[in-house]
Design a protein around this motif. Structure first.
Motif, PDB file in Angstrom:
ATOM      1  N   ASN B  12     -11.246   8.320 -16.372  1.00 29.60           N
ATOM      2  CA  ASN B  12     -11.506   6.906 -16.094  1.00 29.60           C
ATOM      3  C   ASN B  12     -10.977   5.964 -17.171  1.00 29.60           C
ATOM      4  OD1 ASN B  12     -12.822   4.947 -14.324  1.00 29.60           O
ATOM      5  ND2 ASN B  12     -14.178   4.577 -16.089  1.00 29.60           N
ATOM      6  N   GLU B  13     -11.145   6.339 -18.435  1.00 28.64           N
ATOM      7  CA  GLU B  13     -10.560   5.503 -19.495  1.00 28.64           C
ATOM      8  C   GLU B  13     -10.369   6.313 -20.772  1.00 28.64           C
ATOM      9  OE1 GLU B  13     -13.581   2.323 -19.948  1.00 28.64           O
ATOM     10  OE2 GLU B  13     -14.112   3.301 -21.854  1.00 28.64           O
ATOM     11  N   ILE B  14      -9.435   5.831 -21.605  1.00 27.85           N
ATOM     12  CA  ILE B  14      -9.124   6.527 -22.851  1.00 27.85           C
ATOM     13  C   ILE B  14     -10.253   6.286 -23.845  1.00 27.85           C
ATOM     14  CG2 ILE B  14      -7.519   6.560 -24.808  1.00 27.85           C
ATOM     15  CD1 ILE B  14      -5.360   5.763 -22.593  1.00 27.85           C
ATOM     16  N   PRO B  15     -10.852   7.369 -24.348  1.00 34.25           N
ATOM     17  CA  PRO B  15     -11.987   7.201 -25.271  1.00 34.25           C
ATOM     18  C   PRO B  15     -11.535   6.865 -26.702  1.00 34.25           C
ATOM     19  CG  PRO B  15     -11.523   9.526 -24.976  1.00 34.25           C
ATOM     20  CD  PRO B  15     -10.540   8.795 -24.100  1.00 34.25           C
ATOM     21  N   VAL B  16     -12.422   6.188 -27.408  1.00 31.71           N
ATOM     22  CA  VAL B  16     -12.267   6.048 -28.860  1.00 31.71           C
ATOM     23  C   VAL B  16     -13.421   6.866 -29.451  1.00 31.71           C
ATOM     24  CG1 VAL B  16     -12.281   4.478 -30.839  1.00 31.71           C
ATOM     25  CG2 VAL B  16     -11.269   3.756 -28.650  1.00 31.71           C
ATOM     26  N   GLY B  17     -13.114   7.865 -30.259  1.00 30.83           N
ATOM     27  CA  GLY B  17     -14.159   8.775 -30.729  1.00 30.83           C
ATOM     28  C   GLY B  17     -14.564   9.714 -29.596  1.00 30.83           C
ATOM     29  N   TYR B  18     -15.831  10.036 -29.527  1.00 31.18           N
ATOM     30  CA  TYR B  18     -16.298  10.998 -28.520  1.00 31.18           C
ATOM     31  C   TYR B  18     -16.162  10.456 -27.096  1.00 31.18           C
ATOM     32  CZ  TYR B  18     -18.182  14.071 -32.088  1.00 31.18           C
ATOM     33  OH  TYR B  18     -18.303  14.939 -33.137  1.00 31.18           O
ATOM     34  N   PRO B  19     -15.791  11.317 -26.147  1.00 31.33           N
ATOM     35  CA  PRO B  19     -15.741  10.914 -24.730  1.00 31.33           C
ATOM     36  C   PRO B  19     -17.165  10.718 -24.184  1.00 31.33           C
ATOM     37  CG  PRO B  19     -15.170  13.245 -24.976  1.00 31.33           C
ATOM     38  CD  PRO B  19     -15.364  12.706 -26.354  1.00 31.33           C
ATOM     39  N   ILE B  20     -17.353   9.664 -23.408  1.00 34.82           N
ATOM     40  CA  ILE B  20     -18.696   9.339 -22.912  1.00 34.82           C
ATOM     41  C   ILE B  20     -18.787   9.655 -21.416  1.00 34.82           C
ATOM     42  CG2 ILE B  20     -20.390   7.481 -22.629  1.00 34.82           C
ATOM     43  CD1 ILE B  20     -18.847   6.057 -24.983  1.00 34.82           C
ATOM     44  N   PRO B  21     -19.747  10.532 -21.037  1.00 40.18           N
ATOM     45  CA  PRO B  21     -19.918  10.882 -19.612  1.00 40.18           C
ATOM     46  C   PRO B  21     -20.184   9.618 -18.786  1.00 40.18           C
ATOM     47  CG  PRO B  21     -21.255  12.322 -21.015  1.00 40.18           C
ATOM     48  CD  PRO B  21     -20.719  11.246 -21.905  1.00 40.18           C
ATOM     49  N   GLY B  22     -19.538   9.490 -17.644  1.00 43.47           N
ATOM     50  CA  GLY B  22     -19.745   8.326 -16.783  1.00 43.47           C
ATOM     51  C   GLY B  22     -18.903   7.131 -17.181  1.00 43.47           C
ATOM     52  N   LYS B  23     -18.247   7.211 -18.310  1.00 45.14           N
ATOM     53  CA  LYS B  23     -17.412   6.102 -18.794  1.00 45.14           C
ATOM     54  C   LYS B  23     -15.980   6.622 -19.025  1.00 45.14           C
ATOM     55  CE  LYS B  23     -17.654   2.395 -22.300  1.00 45.14           C
ATOM     56  NZ  LYS B  23     -16.354   2.485 -22.938  1.00 45.14           N
ATOM     57  N   THR B  24     -15.848   7.605 -19.889  1.00 46.41           N
ATOM     58  CA  THR B  24     -14.537   8.222 -20.107  1.00 46.41           C
ATOM     59  C   THR B  24     -14.093   8.955 -18.847  1.00 46.41           C
ATOM     60  OG1 THR B  24     -15.123   8.543 -22.431  1.00 46.41           O
ATOM     61  CG2 THR B  24     -13.255   9.809 -21.602  1.00 46.41           C
ATOM     62  N   THR B  25     -15.037   9.652 -18.236  1.00 43.57           N
ATOM     63  CA  THR B  25     -14.752  10.389 -17.001  1.00 43.57           C
ATOM     64  C   THR B  25     -15.876  10.079 -16.012  1.00 43.57           C
ATOM     65  OG1 THR B  25     -16.013  12.387 -17.528  1.00 43.57           O
ATOM     66  CG2 THR B  25     -13.765  12.277 -18.387  1.00 43.57           C
ATOM     67  N   VAL B  26     -15.534  10.097 -14.709  1.00 47.74           N
ATOM     68  CA  VAL B  26     -16.550   9.795 -13.678  1.00 47.74           C
ATOM     69  C   VAL B  26     -16.437  10.774 -12.510  1.00 47.74           C
ATOM     70  CG1 VAL B  26     -16.727   7.321 -14.226  1.00 47.74           C
ATOM     71  CG2 VAL B  26     -15.022   8.097 -12.570  1.00 47.74           C
ATOM     72  N   TYR B  27     -17.569  11.078 -11.944  1.00 44.29           N
ATOM     73  CA  TYR B  27     -17.595  11.903 -10.731  1.00 44.29           C
ATOM     74  C   TYR B  27     -17.356  11.012  -9.522  1.00 44.29           C
ATOM     75  CZ  TYR B  27     -19.215  14.904  -6.981  1.00 44.29           C
ATOM     76  OH  TYR B  27     -19.297  15.630  -5.810  1.00 44.29           O
ATOM     77  N   ASP B  28     -16.586  11.500  -8.563  1.00 42.22           N
ATOM     78  CA  ASP B  28     -16.244  10.719  -7.375  1.00 42.22           C
ATOM     79  C   ASP B  28     -16.404  11.588  -6.134  1.00 42.22           C
ATOM     80  OD1 ASP B  28     -14.555   8.464  -5.947  1.00 42.22           O
ATOM     81  OD2 ASP B  28     -13.626  10.392  -5.411  1.00 42.22           O
ATOM     82  N   ASP B  29     -17.163  11.085  -5.123  1.00 42.97           N
ATOM     83  CA  ASP B  29     -17.303  11.879  -3.890  1.00 42.97           C
ATOM     84  C   ASP B  29     -16.839  11.102  -2.671  1.00 42.97           C
ATOM     85  OD1 ASP B  29     -19.261  10.031  -3.534  1.00 42.97           O
ATOM     86  OD2 ASP B  29     -20.926  11.466  -3.363  1.00 42.97           O
TER      87      ASP B  29
END
Lengths: 344, 344
Positions: B12-29
């Motif tokens: 979903n977006e390029i992280p700065v520091g640690y990747p954040i669940p739901g922000k850096t990556t997201v589940y999609d159904d």
């Protein structure tokens, strides 16, 4: 014959930062030697002709309690390094008066050597000046030749970056690389050295004090081989400029030897992503007769033919050792630093 | 049959520091797939069973303009990594329904794979759980096995220091080293992991968060081999504790992946004085059939016999990918991180 002066250059105190002539090391002429009667105990008496001054000597100026790959110098005793001398007397059948010999010797005018296991008689079929045998045909030349042969895995058309490219090791690496068909980028610390590097065929020669190493490597890289004599920020630049599967030959880190707070290299991550092979190398491990035979068969002849050219920075007299050491540590020498102790 | 939901986990977006669940990556159904009628174009339809979550995925969460050894993930598209699935339909004679396959797959429940060049059918003669094939019998196991074989030059009686010694790579390295007769020092970040390391035979297991790595290596070193999964200050400690001619296998630097200001390693001088060989290594370079045959012939059988034991940290459902990634980056996982997408 009456005893003669036997001048020596002694280690006097452990330096902090750069070694200071007359303080870190001192010349001493208090000793004499009777060349006719001095006891040899089965060994040989040598008159020193030339000594090598090398960067790594700084590492020997340390407390004996600090371990390293070379022994520490002892305070109050002579410094030492590789040198060439001529045999005056011999009680060993492998040596005769007039033979020229090469080994690690203490810095004094006359040396009684009883352990001759590592003393090599120099043939010098090419009739090179004897000082050559502590430089291009001595340890610096062996460092370049053996390091390049063992670790470079050089392929024609590749690019190498050589640091201290006008120095006694770097200039020979650059010439061996050109001989093997590589593109050579090389750095040194003065415009005069840059001119010399151009003369010996370096494709991209630059003065790292006035030109940004990072930019040079961005423009002329990536590099497949890095010959490191300096370490620190230059090593960091080389890591960024490396191609995949590049070979790093770690031969010296002179930028770090006199630093009380060493440089932290921040981009070692490149070692993994680019699958680099980084190899530390000391020529001392490669001095067995079978390793050096090829060198002595090849390099003196290349020098005689002009395939390898080099500069010497000669200083005359053991008094000049401290000055020569400081020049080498601060990069002020122009070519291989040699102390000429005596002409024949 | 009516279309079914085809859940995916997207970048979903390029992280700065640690990747954040739901922000850096997201589940999609939001997507569906008709398993009976979806066009295969000569390929295969796969139902995903298990995906691997690995440290190196952090490096793929970057702008596509930044070069690296692995491609960048694309924003709005599924993440991907190695996984195991079962073939539902096939238009390629090398695959039949019911085959279990292993490859790099996008993170979705059902995958239409047209390029099958790198899809391996798993024999699984040992009848191991399928998740094993993304762990000890998958890429982490291959990393350990091939890296150890190619770079360790291990000799019986030597000492190895393995970082992340309870992890999916480190724990296998430790077991291979014990198998070869070495003394194994290994570090991990919790007392629970230390207990596990002791169980698998590690001689000196310690929690680097509560015990000083430098002191452990001073007491139990020097080390002849260093398996680096962490970099930074630990690499610095290993350089100081290395014996002459030690081999450093640079496999990962997880301490550095989420750092905005990376650690500067100040003692690289050891590489020269100790003549170290420091080799960067990516298992991706060793995935050709001739390199992996030995692995698949050997390691699943060792697992079945109990010669290699391992832990799995299973999370169920593609929704949990973000959480699993963060756990792996911050060292919270207990064993190999696996996303179980479906049971058969």
């Amino acid at each position: 014959m009456a005893p003669v002066k036997n001048g020596r250059h002694l280690f006097n105190e452990i330096p902090v930062g750069y070694p200071i002539p007359g303080k870190t090391t001192v010349y001493d002429d208090s000793q004499t030697i009777d060349l006719d009667t001095v006891q040899l105990n089965g060994g040989i008496l040598i008159k020193a002709l030339a000594f090598s001054i090398d960067p790594y000597m700084r590492g020997m100026m340390r407390p004996a309690t600090v371990k390293s790959y070379v022994p520490a110098y002892t305070i109050g005793k002579p410094l030492g390094n590789s040198g060439v001398g001529v045999v005056l007397r011999s009680e060993n059948s492998s040596f005769k008066p007039g033979d020229h010999v090469y080994a690690y010797f203490p810095f004094q005018e006359y040396i009684v050597q009883t352990d001759v296991a590592n003393v090599r008689v120099l043939e010098n079929k090419e009739n090179l000046p004897w000082s050559t045998y502590v430089g291009a045909a001595g340890m610096p030349g062996q460092t370049a030749y053996i390091g390049w042969k063992v670790f470079s895995k050089a392929k024609k058309g590749e690019t190498v970056f050589v640091t201290t490219g006008a120095g006694p090791v770097g200039s020979i690496v650059a010439q061996l690389a050109k001989h093997d068909g590589l593109k050579v980028i090389a750095s040194a610390g003065s415009d005069e050295k840059v001119e010399f590097m151009k003369k010996i065929g370096v494709d991209v020669a630059f003065n790292y004090k006035t030109t940004d190493t990072v930019k040079v490597l961005e423009e002329h890289g990536p590099i497949d081989i890095y010959w490191d004599n300096v370490g620190g920020a230059t090593l960091e630049a080389a890591l960024d400029a490396a191609s995949n599967f590049a070979r790093f030959i770690e031969c010296g880190m002179i930028s770090q030897y006199n630093e009380t707070s060493p440089y932290g290299v921040k981009n070692l991550w490149n070692i993994i992503t680019k699958r680099l092979s980084v190899n530390g190398f000391l020529v001392l491990d490669h001095m067995a007769p079978e390793s050096t035979k090829d060198f002595y068969d090849t390099v003196p002849a290349m020098i005689a033919k002009g395939d390898i050219v080099f500069l010497e920075d000669k200083k005359y007299g053991l008094e000049k050792v401290g000055e020569a050491i400081l020049d080498v540590q601060s990069g002020k020498n122009h070519g291989k630093s040699v102390i000429v102790v005596a002409e024949e």
